[in-house]
Design an enzyme around this catalytic site. Structure first.
Site, PDB file in Angstrom:
ATOM      1  N   THR A   1      48.822  57.498  26.482  1.00 47.04           N
ATOM      2  CA  THR A   1      49.762  58.219  27.339  1.00 47.04           C
ATOM      3  C   THR A   1      49.916  57.457  28.647  1.00 47.04           C
ATOM      4  O   THR A   1      48.924  57.099  29.280  1.00 47.04           O
ATOM      5  CB  THR A   1      49.243  59.649  27.588  1.00 47.04           C
ATOM      6  OG1 THR A   1      49.083  60.267  26.318  1.00 47.04           O
ATOM      7  CG2 THR A   1      50.223  60.448  28.437  1.00 47.04           C
TER       8      THR A   1
ATOM      9  N   CYS B   1      33.830  40.274  42.244  1.00 49.41           N
ATOM     10  CA  CYS B   1      33.318  40.582  40.906  1.00 49.41           C
ATOM     11  C   CYS B   1      31.924  40.029  40.691  1.00 49.41           C
ATOM     12  O   CYS B   1      31.178  40.520  39.869  1.00 49.41           O
ATOM     13  CB  CYS B   1      34.254  39.990  39.853  1.00 49.41           C
ATOM     14  SG  CYS B   1      35.967  40.111  40.327  1.00 49.41           S
TER      15      CYS B   1
ATOM     16  N   GLY C   1      48.547  45.653  39.687  1.00 52.95           N
ATOM     17  CA  GLY C   1      49.135  46.465  40.759  1.00 52.95           C
ATOM     18  C   GLY C   1      48.406  46.353  42.092  1.00 52.95           C
ATOM     19  O   GLY C   1      49.025  46.221  43.151  1.00 52.95           O
TER      20      GLY C   1
END
Ligand SMILES: *Cc1c(COP(=O)(O)O)cnc(C)c1O
Length: 386
Positions: free
Chosen positions: A239, A325, A202
């Site tokens: 969830t 990273c 995203g």
């Protein structure tokens, strides 16, 4: 005059206002658990399914082939570990990848090597490309999976994914691609390109952080990475992060609405930045010309990338050296090593990743600051001789 120029969109992007607006009600009004039967739960469920549809449309997949994950890294881990766990039961224990993948792929492959699997790391050439022939020659009877990134996050090079997909189809080997950097910059069609699994994230496409997708073609068996409840057809329990999923759905819809227009506009700016940046003495461009429309990666001899980043930051410019990273580590980037740069040149590298919100004024500002900063750092270097 000092400006703020964000040129690190390959590290992460700003959430689009329209994306944020769509997300907000899922924190406040529609806060239900998507597995519940009352209406706030059903609202959440509907929103997740609408987002799934948007992702499927963007990739030319079906809704049943789209699974939401907690990140691009998770999608990569799941694709590789999950498919190999299944393929092992069919005697397939060999993986083919490249030596310049994102660490989410590379470190997963290295992990599997410690657990009885074999991995071939195909070398990219000096411009950062591999060929479908290299893949074909590396396939053996025990090969189960080929995993090759669509576009590289550091040097932006775009691989021949359609050709590689065709080879894998013919040889009956599963094909995964990390398309985190490609989505929104290249039109993707998983069916036409014979892609069996694809990862995306995203936050690289103006959506929120902490949400990703793994596309798994119907018929491809991937064991779970996470065990628990029945969410995502029982394949990725927990969830659902409803707001983030809604945000990713809106983000991919916007990012894929007019890719040719974006590529035209952004690559023109990229080429200007490259052409002008290369006027700096003893500079070079890393990666070939078939590259992401927003990616520029320079090396400047005689300086340290980290020092360059700090000086650019003092001038309001955000870029990166190596990948976000790995910064904090003193090793030069594995990507720049893979294309054969000597250590000292790899150390002086700078990635600028621009997008459709970058303006000509932003570029001119970068091009005003960058040569001065490079010169200043070289003057300070005890070993540099002009
Ligand atoms: C950013 C990135 C990832 C990781 O995605 P996250 O959502 O940050 O975990 C994986 N692959 C590539 C090529 C990336 O650029």
């Amino acid at each position: 005059m000092k400006r703020f120029v964000y040129a690190d969109n390959a590290a992460t992007t700003k959430v689009n206002d329209m994306v944020l607006t769509e997300m907000l009600p899922y924190f406040s009004e529609h806060y239900g658990n998507a597995s519940s039967i009352y209406s706030v739960g059903r609202d959440a469920k509907k929103a997740i399914e609408a987002a799934r549809q948007k992702v499927a449309t963007a990739l030319n997949a079906t809704n049943q082939e789209i699974y939401f994950t907690g990140s691009g890294s998770e999608a990569d881990n799941w694709a590789i570990k999950g498919s190999m766990e299944f393929l092992k039961t069919k005697g397939k224990t060999h993986i083919i990848t490249t030596n310049f993948e994102h660490h989410a792929v590379l470190h997963t492959c290295q992990y599997l090597e410690k657990h009885g699997f074999e991995v071939t790391y195909l070398p990219v050439n000096q411009e950062g490309y591999i060929t479908a022939e290299q893949v074909e020659h590396a396939i053996r009877p025990e090969t189960g999976l080929v995993t090759i990134m669509y576009a590289n996050n550091e040097i932006g090079t775009i691989q021949p994914i359609t050709e590689i997909g065709a080879v894998c189809r013919e040889k009956k080997v599963w094909f995964h691609t990390d398309a985190v950097q490609a989505v929104g910059n290249i039109s993707i069609n998983v069916q036409a390109q014979n892609i069996d699994m694809l990862s995306l994230s995203g936050h690289k496409i103006y959506g929120p952080k902490g949400v990703g997708v793994l596309y798994i073609k119907k018929g491809i068996r991937v064991e779970n990475l996470i065990h628990g409840g029945g969410q995502e057809s029982g394949k990725r329990p927990s969830t659902e992060n409803v707001a983030a999923i809604v945000g990713l759905g809106k983000a991919i819809e916007l990012a894929t609405a007019d890719i040719p227009k974006k590529v035209e506009q952004v690559s023109r700016m990229r080429d200007y930045l490259i052409e002008q940046g290369l006027k700096i003495p003893k500079s070079r461009l890393n990666g070939g010309m078939n590259r992401l429309c927003g990616n520029v990666n320079f090396s400047f001899e005689g300086l340290e990338g980290e020092a360059l980043l700090l000086m650019l930051d003092m001038n309001g410019i955000c870029g990166s050296s190596g990948s976000a990273c790995t910064s904090g580590s003193l090793d030069p980037s594995h990507v720049l090593m893979a294309i054969g740069l000597p250590h000292e040149i790899a150390h002086g590298s700078l990635r600028l990743s621009i997008n459709e919100h970058t303006t000509q004024e932003d570029l001119d500002y970068i091009l005003e600051v960058l040569p001065k900063v490079v010169e200043r750092l070289r003057e300070m270097s005890p070993t540099w001789q002009a």
